[in-house]
Every structure is written in C-alpha cells, then in structure tokens.
Write a protein that holds these residues in place. Structure first.
Motif, PDB file in Angstrom:
ATOM      1  N   PRO A 120      37.305  50.286  35.334  1.00 19.18           N
ATOM      2  CA  PRO A 120      36.971  51.439  36.172  1.00 19.18           C
ATOM      3  C   PRO A 120      36.722  51.128  37.653  1.00 19.18           C
ATOM      4  N   TRP A 121      37.089  49.933  38.152  1.00 15.83           N
ATOM      5  CA  TRP A 121      37.040  49.710  39.592  1.00 15.83           C
ATOM      6  C   TRP A 121      37.952  50.735  40.257  1.00 15.83           C
ATOM      7  N   ARG A 122      37.517  51.245  41.396  1.00 18.32           N
ATOM      8  CA  ARG A 122      38.306  52.251  42.114  1.00 18.32           C
ATOM      9  C   ARG A 122      38.566  51.783  43.532  1.00 18.32           C
ATOM     10  N   ASN A 123      39.791  51.972  43.978  1.00 17.17           N
ATOM     11  CA  ASN A 123      40.126  51.664  45.356  1.00 17.17           C
ATOM     12  C   ASN A 123      39.379  52.632  46.271  1.00 17.17           C
ATOM     13  N   ILE A 124      38.811  52.104  47.325  1.00 20.97           N
ATOM     14  CA  ILE A 124      38.158  52.949  48.321  1.00 20.97           C
ATOM     15  C   ILE A 124      39.262  53.436  49.252  1.00 20.97           C
ATOM     16  N   ASP A 125      39.503  54.725  49.241  1.00 21.63           N
ATOM     17  CA  ASP A 125      40.629  55.323  49.961  1.00 21.63           C
ATOM     18  C   ASP A 125      40.803  54.785  51.368  1.00 21.63           C
ATOM     19  N   GLY A 126      41.985  54.262  51.657  1.00 14.71           N
ATOM     20  CA  GLY A 126      42.293  53.755  52.972  1.00 14.71           C
ATOM     21  C   GLY A 126      41.714  52.378  53.264  1.00 14.71           C
ATOM     22  N   SER A 127      40.965  51.844  52.322  1.00 12.03           N
ATOM     23  CA  SER A 127      40.266  50.579  52.513  1.00 12.03           C
ATOM     24  C   SER A 127      40.881  49.494  51.633  1.00 12.03           C
ATOM     25  N   PRO A 128      40.746  48.250  52.028  1.00 14.99           N
ATOM     26  CA  PRO A 128      41.206  47.159  51.183  1.00 14.99           C
ATOM     27  C   PRO A 128      40.196  46.799  50.094  1.00 14.99           C
ATOM     28  N   ASN A 129      39.078  47.492  50.052  1.00 14.65           N
ATOM     29  CA  ASN A 129      37.999  47.148  49.132  1.00 14.65           C
ATOM     30  C   ASN A 129      37.949  48.071  47.921  1.00 14.65           C
ATOM     31  N   GLN A 130      37.159  47.649  46.940  1.00 17.18           N
ATOM     32  CA  GLN A 130      37.041  48.360  45.672  1.00 17.18           C
ATOM     33  C   GLN A 130      35.591  48.752  45.411  1.00 17.18           C
ATOM     34  N   ALA A 131      35.394  49.817  44.635  1.00 18.49           N
ATOM     35  CA  ALA A 131      34.054  50.271  44.266  1.00 18.49           C
ATOM     36  C   ALA A 131      33.965  50.407  42.749  1.00 18.49           C
ATOM     37  N   TYR A 132      32.819  50.000  42.224  1.00 16.37           N
ATOM     38  CA  TYR A 132      32.533  50.131  40.793  1.00 16.37           C
ATOM     39  C   TYR A 132      31.246  50.940  40.683  1.00 16.37           C
ATOM     40  N   PHE A 133      31.352  52.138  40.132  1.00 19.75           N
ATOM     41  CA  PHE A 133      30.180  53.007  40.003  1.00 19.75           C
ATOM     42  C   PHE A 133      29.447  52.671  38.720  1.00 19.75           C
ATOM     43  N   LEU A 134      28.149  52.384  38.859  1.00 17.19           N
ATOM     44  CA  LEU A 134      27.309  52.019  37.724  1.00 17.19           C
ATOM     45  C   LEU A 134      26.691  53.274  37.128  1.00 17.19           C
ATOM     46  N   LYS A 135      26.530  53.270  35.831  1.00 17.43           N
ATOM     47  CA  LYS A 135      25.984  54.467  35.161  1.00 17.43           C
ATOM     48  C   LYS A 135      24.483  54.418  35.098  1.00 17.43           C
TER      49      LYS A 135
END
Length: 135
Positions: A120-135
């Motif tokens: 479930p890592w998600r690309n940060i739109d327009g960015s080279p980085n990724q986000a993982y939302f914790l529950k």
C-alpha cells in the motif's frame, strides 16, 4: 539572491528545492494535516518537505539504513512500520531516490536502485517520494 536566480535561469540549473515543495504539497493533497506526526525514511537532516508541510517527524530511518529496510522481507518491513505507528506517526514518507538529495554525505546512496515500494505504499503526486499511511 537575484544574481543566483538569474544565473540559474541563464545556465538552466535545476531547482534542488522542487522535490521538497512537491512532496509537501502532495502530502497535503493526500490529506496529511499540518501538525501531523510523520515518519521518514532516507532523508537524514534533509527532510525540508516536513517543514514546508508543517508536520513533525517523530521517527526515522537514516539514509545509511534505507537500503537495508527495503531489502527486508515484507513481514520485517511491517514490523518496522508498526514501530513508526507506535510513535504516533500517521504516515511514513520514504525517499526513493528520485530527487531529494542528502547534504549529509559527499557520495549519496543509490536509493533509487534499492527502493522497492509496493502497495500500500503510494506515490506522492508529482514527487519522487512515497507515502505509507498507518492505520
């Protein structure tokens, strides 16, 4: 300042700050609120996006251990991400080597070569980085 900006325009120097701004803006568009507690992977002292988004980094994996994190099996990565959650982080942002450069080392690590984020890592739109939302 004007001279530096003019030189950058004439000589077409890329703006090193662009990945920082798009990471901050992307996180805000993804619903991360100013004041949120976040985790960071692979930024060392260079997580300026956090300042720009007005979020607080509460846990991190330094650049020199980022490739080790990505090389671990999914169950170990999940355990590490659980530790981030236990610190109060609502999201973890990972430098996947596409633009945010470290000033902590003379020779940067090849984060693009070792980073392997999957859902479930998600690309940060327009960015080279990724986000993982914790529950």
């Amino acid at each position: 300042m004007l001279k530096l900006t003019y030189a950058g325009f004439i000589h077409r120097f890329p703006s090193d700050a662009t990945p920082e701004y798009v990471t901050a803006e992307g996180l805000l568009r993804m619903g991360v609120q100013p004041g949120a507690k976040v985790g960071a992977i692979g930024f060392d002292n260079d997580a300026y996006w956090a300042y720009l988004a007005r979020v607080d980094i509460v846990a991190e994996i330094n650049t020199d251990e980022t490739c080790l994190f990505w090389s671990e099996p999914p169950q170990i990565q999940s355990q590490v991400l659980e530790k981030f959650r236990q610190t109060g982080a609502s999201v973890v942002v990972a430098n996947t080597g596409g633009g945010v450069k470290t000033t902590s080392r003379t020779v940067p690590f090849d984060l693009a070569g070792c980073s392997r984020p999957v859902a479930p890592w998600r690309n940060i739109d327009g960015s080279p980085n990724q986000a993982y939302f914790l529950k």
